[in-house]
Design a protein around this motif. Structure first.
Motif, PDB file in Angstrom:
ATOM      1  N   GLU A 177      26.866 -34.741 -24.866  1.00  0.00           N
ATOM      2  CA  GLU A 177      26.101 -34.502 -23.484  1.00  0.00           C
ATOM      3  C   GLU A 177      24.818 -33.296 -23.785  1.00  0.00           C
ATOM      4  O   GLU A 177      25.148 -31.913 -24.407  1.00  0.00           O
ATOM      5  N   LYS A 178      24.298 -33.591 -23.104  1.00  0.00           N
ATOM      6  CA  LYS A 178      22.368 -32.646 -23.371  1.00  0.00           C
ATOM      7  C   LYS A 178      21.193 -33.310 -22.431  1.00  0.00           C
ATOM      8  O   LYS A 178      21.000 -34.279 -21.605  1.00  0.00           O
ATOM      9  N   ALA A 179      21.133 -31.992 -21.228  1.00  0.00           N
ATOM     10  CA  ALA A 179      19.724 -32.364 -20.509  1.00  0.00           C
ATOM     11  C   ALA A 179      21.085 -33.334 -19.071  1.00  0.00           C
ATOM     12  O   ALA A 179      19.518 -34.304 -18.809  1.00  0.00           O
ATOM     13  N   GLY A 180      21.708 -33.773 -18.830  1.00  0.00           N
ATOM     14  CA  GLY A 180      22.012 -34.537 -18.254  1.00  0.00           C
ATOM     15  C   GLY A 180      22.202 -35.936 -18.762  1.00  0.00           C
ATOM     16  O   GLY A 180      22.936 -36.847 -17.504  1.00  0.00           O
ATOM     17  N   ALA A 181      22.384 -36.064 -20.156  1.00  0.00           N
ATOM     18  CA  ALA A 181      22.419 -37.620 -20.557  1.00  0.00           C
ATOM     19  C   ALA A 181      23.437 -37.277 -22.064  1.00  0.00           C
ATOM     20  O   ALA A 181      24.126 -36.462 -22.063  1.00  0.00           O
ATOM     21  N   VAL A 182      24.354 -38.432 -22.052  1.00  0.00           N
ATOM     22  CA  VAL A 182      25.509 -38.878 -22.778  1.00  0.00           C
ATOM     23  C   VAL A 182      25.573 -39.831 -23.801  1.00  0.00           C
ATOM     24  O   VAL A 182      24.926 -40.876 -23.048  1.00  0.00           O
ATOM     25  N   LEU A 183      25.593 -38.959 -25.264  1.00  0.00           N
ATOM     26  CA  LEU A 183      25.546 -40.071 -26.256  1.00  0.00           C
ATOM     27  C   LEU A 183      27.020 -40.231 -26.970  1.00  0.00           C
ATOM     28  O   LEU A 183      27.176 -39.456 -26.414  1.00  0.00           O
ATOM     29  N   VAL A 184      27.701 -41.589 -26.730  1.00  0.00           N
ATOM     30  CA  VAL A 184      28.614 -42.252 -27.459  1.00  0.00           C
ATOM     31  C   VAL A 184      27.909 -42.485 -28.793  1.00  0.00           C
ATOM     32  O   VAL A 184      27.454 -43.774 -28.990  1.00  0.00           O
ATOM     33  N   ILE A 185      29.373 -41.929 -29.852  1.00  0.00           N
ATOM     34  CA  ILE A 185      29.245 -42.249 -31.385  1.00  0.00           C
ATOM     35  C   ILE A 185      30.598 -43.558 -31.929  1.00  0.00           C
ATOM     36  O   ILE A 185      32.035 -42.980 -31.311  1.00  0.00           O
TER      37      ILE A 185
ATOM     38  N   GLU B 293      14.102 -43.796 -37.726  1.00  0.00           N
ATOM     39  CA  GLU B 293      14.227 -42.666 -36.075  1.00  0.00           C
ATOM     40  C   GLU B 293      14.100 -43.668 -35.283  1.00  0.00           C
ATOM     41  O   GLU B 293      12.591 -44.061 -35.133  1.00  0.00           O
ATOM     42  N   PHE B 294      14.094 -43.062 -33.645  1.00  0.00           N
ATOM     43  CA  PHE B 294      14.174 -43.079 -32.343  1.00  0.00           C
ATOM     44  C   PHE B 294      14.551 -42.399 -31.686  1.00  0.00           C
ATOM     45  O   PHE B 294      15.408 -41.382 -31.907  1.00  0.00           O
ATOM     46  N   THR B 295      14.200 -41.879 -30.087  1.00  0.00           N
ATOM     47  CA  THR B 295      14.688 -41.224 -29.160  1.00  0.00           C
ATOM     48  C   THR B 295      15.402 -42.431 -28.551  1.00  0.00           C
ATOM     49  O   THR B 295      15.656 -43.568 -28.255  1.00  0.00           O
ATOM     50  N   ALA B 296      16.869 -41.515 -27.979  1.00  0.00           N
ATOM     51  CA  ALA B 296      17.471 -42.082 -26.580  1.00  0.00           C
ATOM     52  C   ALA B 296      17.933 -40.964 -25.534  1.00  0.00           C
ATOM     53  O   ALA B 296      17.974 -39.954 -25.897  1.00  0.00           O
ATOM     54  N   GLY B 297      17.065 -40.492 -24.863  1.00  0.00           N
ATOM     55  CA  GLY B 297      16.762 -40.283 -23.531  1.00  0.00           C
ATOM     56  C   GLY B 297      16.010 -39.150 -24.630  1.00  0.00           C
ATOM     57  O   GLY B 297      15.134 -38.878 -25.006  1.00  0.00           O
ATOM     58  N   PRO B 298      17.338 -38.061 -24.302  1.00  0.00           N
ATOM     59  CA  PRO B 298      16.636 -36.822 -24.670  1.00  0.00           C
ATOM     60  C   PRO B 298      17.198 -36.274 -26.513  1.00  0.00           C
ATOM     61  O   PRO B 298      16.366 -35.541 -27.012  1.00  0.00           O
ATOM     62  N   PHE B 299      17.847 -37.060 -26.763  1.00  0.00           N
ATOM     63  CA  PHE B 299      18.567 -37.158 -27.877  1.00  0.00           C
ATOM     64  C   PHE B 299      17.706 -37.813 -29.387  1.00  0.00           C
ATOM     65  O   PHE B 299      16.793 -38.911 -28.583  1.00  0.00           O
ATOM     66  N   SER B 300      16.749 -37.490 -30.228  1.00  0.00           N
ATOM     67  CA  SER B 300      16.171 -37.430 -31.545  1.00  0.00           C
ATOM     68  C   SER B 300      17.530 -37.599 -32.171  1.00  0.00           C
ATOM     69  O   SER B 300      18.223 -37.199 -32.283  1.00  0.00           O
ATOM     70  N   VAL B 301      17.333 -39.197 -32.735  1.00  0.00           N
ATOM     71  CA  VAL B 301      18.122 -40.193 -33.916  1.00  0.00           C
ATOM     72  C   VAL B 301      17.812 -40.381 -34.978  1.00  0.00           C
ATOM     73  O   VAL B 301      16.091 -41.024 -35.243  1.00  0.00           O
TER      74      VAL B 301
END
Length: 220
Positions: A14-22, A95-103
């Motif tokens: 969770e970061k800056a109101g965004a949620v990423l799940v693996i 590389e790509f971005t997912a909302g505020p996340f860099s991946v």
């Protein structure tokens, strides 16, 4: 960035109101992990990393969620979701971005279980240059040292010496366990004791992280 561990290989950021799940897989609390998610990353097609029925149902219930995964996972989910445009096939070394996340992606192949069992594609993910989730592989990210590594503790494809060597090779500052659902409580304590001891010799702090516990991590 907040990291929350779920059972086995599932983690939530969770970061800056965004949620990423693996890797919301069959051993994990899929619905809880995916609540409010914006992005789902899946390392490979095995069910303990992607419960296609439950993930598909969650995606249809939340039409704004995007999924990034190897092609085999995309194909499996495509039969279970209405909007397949949200499913994105990924490979290693991208590389790509997912909302505020860099991946950033690494690896490419699942660790060998047995020569008679075909390998599948496996993509490890580095989130914000801060955390590495390798999926089912001991691939070490090339060209960077990731401060936090998630360590597959036990699997049909590994032995404890390889787990220790993986942690040592990453040169991470800290490490947390994943992929431990097949271990008994006694086995988990034994493996974690050995990994903790040898990791410390090379400057890595290994810490047990039970399901649903969260930690704050620095990110880019």
């Amino acid at each position: 960035m907040l990291l929350t561990k779920f059972t086995h290989s599932c983690v939530r950021f969770e970061k800056a109101g965004a949620v990423l799940v693996i890797d919301p897989g069959t051993f994990s609390e899929v619905e809880e992990a995916l609540e409010g998610a914006d992005t789902v990353l899946i390392t490979h097609v095995h069910p303990d990393h992607c419960d296609v029925d439950r993930v598909g149902a969650a995606l249809d219930a939340a039409p704004g969620v995007d999924v990034h995964a190897p092609a085999a996972v995309v194909e499996a989910l495509a039969d279970r979701v209405t909007d397949t445009g949200r499913l994105h096939a990924v490979t290693a070394d991208t590389e790509f971005t997912a909302g505020p996340f860099s991946v950033a992606t690494y690896g490419g192949q699942h660790a060998l279980i047995h020569p008679l069992i075909p390998t599948v594609d496996n993509v490890g993910y580095v989130i914000d240059g801060a955390v590495f989730h390798p999926g089912d592989s001991f691939t070490v990210p090339h060209g960077l040292t990731v401060p936090t590594v998630l360590v597959p503790l036990h699997a049909p494809w590994s032995k404890t010496s390889e787990v220790i060597d993986f942690v040592v090779a990453t040169r991470a500052t800290r490490a947390f366990p994943i992929h431990e659902a097949l271990l008994s409580d006694t086995g988990l304590q034994l493996v974690e004791h050995m990994v903790t001891e040898f990791s410390a010799r090379y400057g890595t702090e290994f810490r047990h992280l039970p399901a649903r516990e969260s930690v704050e991590l620095a990110s880019d």
